[in-house]
Scaffold this motif. Sequence first.
Motif, PDB file in Angstrom:
ATOM      1  N   PRO A 130      61.378   7.296  77.074  1.00  0.00           N
ATOM      2  CA  PRO A 130      60.359   8.304  77.372  1.00  0.00           C
ATOM      3  C   PRO A 130      60.894   9.491  78.171  1.00  0.00           C
ATOM      4  N   LYS A 131      62.077   9.344  78.787  1.00  0.00           N
ATOM      5  CA  LYS A 131      62.599  10.462  79.584  1.00  0.00           C
ATOM      6  C   LYS A 131      63.481  11.398  78.768  1.00  0.00           C
ATOM      7  N   HIS A 132      63.723  11.022  77.521  1.00  0.00           N
ATOM      8  CA  HIS A 132      64.626  11.823  76.703  1.00  0.00           C
ATOM      9  C   HIS A 132      63.834  12.823  75.861  1.00  0.00           C
ATOM     10  N   ASP A 133      64.410  13.994  75.713  1.00  0.00           N
ATOM     11  CA  ASP A 133      63.766  15.039  74.921  1.00  0.00           C
ATOM     12  C   ASP A 133      64.371  15.006  73.514  1.00  0.00           C
ATOM     13  N   TYR A 134      63.671  14.430  72.561  1.00  0.00           N
ATOM     14  CA  TYR A 134      64.225  14.256  71.212  1.00  0.00           C
ATOM     15  C   TYR A 134      64.028  15.509  70.371  1.00  0.00           C
ATOM     16  N   PRO A 135      65.046  15.913  69.600  1.00  0.00           N
ATOM     17  CA  PRO A 135      64.789  16.948  68.590  1.00  0.00           C
ATOM     18  C   PRO A 135      63.846  16.378  67.526  1.00  0.00           C
ATOM     19  N   VAL A 136      63.145  17.254  66.835  1.00  0.00           N
ATOM     20  CA  VAL A 136      62.199  16.811  65.799  1.00  0.00           C
ATOM     21  C   VAL A 136      62.891  16.884  64.442  1.00  0.00           C
ATOM     22  N   ALA A 137      63.052  15.736  63.801  1.00  0.00           N
ATOM     23  CA  ALA A 137      63.641  15.728  62.456  1.00  0.00           C
ATOM     24  C   ALA A 137      62.570  16.154  61.467  1.00  0.00           C
ATOM     25  N   VAL A 138      62.874  17.151  60.646  1.00  0.00           N
ATOM     26  CA  VAL A 138      61.851  17.639  59.708  1.00  0.00           C
ATOM     27  C   VAL A 138      62.266  17.519  58.241  1.00  0.00           C
TER      28      VAL A 138
END
Length: 443
Positions: free
Chosen positions: A9-17
């Motif tokens: 929850p502390k990680h900022d994930y890129p959004v795979a599109v």
Amino acid sequence: MSHVFHRNPKHDYPVAVAGDGCYLIDSHGKRYLDASGGAAVSCLGHSDQEVADAIKAQLDKLPFAHTSFFTNEPMEALADELIARAPPGIERAYFCSSGSEAIESALKLARQYFLEIGQPQRRRVIARRQSYHGNTLGALATGGNLWRRKQFEPLLVEVSHVSPCYPYRDRQAAESELDYGQRLVRELEAEIQRLGPDQVIAFVAETVGGATLGTVPPVPDYFRGVREVCDRHGVLLILDEVMCGMGRCGTLFACEQEGVAPDLVCIGKGLGAGYQPIGALLASGRIHDAVVSGTGFFQHGHTYTGHATACAAALAVQRAIHGRGLLAQVRARGTALQQKLRARFGDHPAVGDIRGRGLFQTLELVADRASKSPFDPARRIHARLKLQAMANGLICYPMGGTLDGVSGDHVLLAPPYIISEAQLDELVDRLALSLDQVLAAQA
Ligand SMILES: Cc1ncc(COP(=O)(O)O)c(C=O)c1O
């Protein structure tokens, strides 16, 4: 703010599109070469039109029909396809939705088998240290990775763990590979004797060790010895090919290369290639017959057992693997990948071992090559490498705790079977750059 309970929850994930062959694309348009298929899943890459069409066609006909009421066409066809190519004696396929479910199914079917044949006293399972069999409680109890087990220990059933087959660290200098393998086989037999041979249900092992140990192929004749010991004591052999199976090592089943047939084999990941969540337990005719002529019913099942759309996807994946000659391609590209890794990292001061089979390869990282001493776990080399590689547009699968669940780092590579020679070069370049950046930042 996201309402998702993310893995971290502390990680900022890129959004795979989007997906494009071996590449994933995020919402900023950045392209990532997927050199690990996530976790050895996406064997056909991320935009296979035939698989997508098969899913759409199945959705138009029948998305799902509960298997306590009906069978369905794609499930029957997928079972036919898998069993036609399965190791000798394997005659039935039981479908589920993940690798962990396949392992749970195997443990329960193995236990039920002994009830059916009048050996209810058998209740012990033996597996290997540093193995990974999944995260549900039965699978976690079977796995031998300290870090994954530790906080759930009070909930885990008792399982014995013997040594993994890990020649880089555990074979003695004066010992041949054959002798090392036979020492491990004797260790397994000693554990069966200690527990009482009539108490043991099964020995569970990944044919080629995966996530927690880093693609370790077994030494020659190890599994033949294991098979003999299991047979001598009436113990079932359960092979976990969730990661190493379905062509990843160059044959549909990794155990084909060991010359052994298990009683039960678990598959997942590459079975659906990421297009649908699906796993399977394949069982010997002997075990199936014991259930049929006994209680007549395997006391198990999930809502999505034999899901029609998932089976249609997996069937299309099987047809792609065989129809496009991808097993031969895995062998050729696997050899090329290993050669490129040896050329680039063979003399690298932080790479102690390069190992694997087919498109299932690992670099084990060390602080010192001569002594094989690992990096201080506090440096979290594996976690930094994962982030650095992503920054450089590369998805790979680094992991810590390689030696004992605490220390050691490795990076696992499991690219799609469709990867090209040029993309292998790109993979090696980006990995080398990322590793050197991580080490330089910490120097
Ligand atoms: C060898 C092996 N078995 C079982 C599993 C569990 O599979 P899943 O994550 O689909 O439940 C994994 C997952 O990494 C695995 O590598």
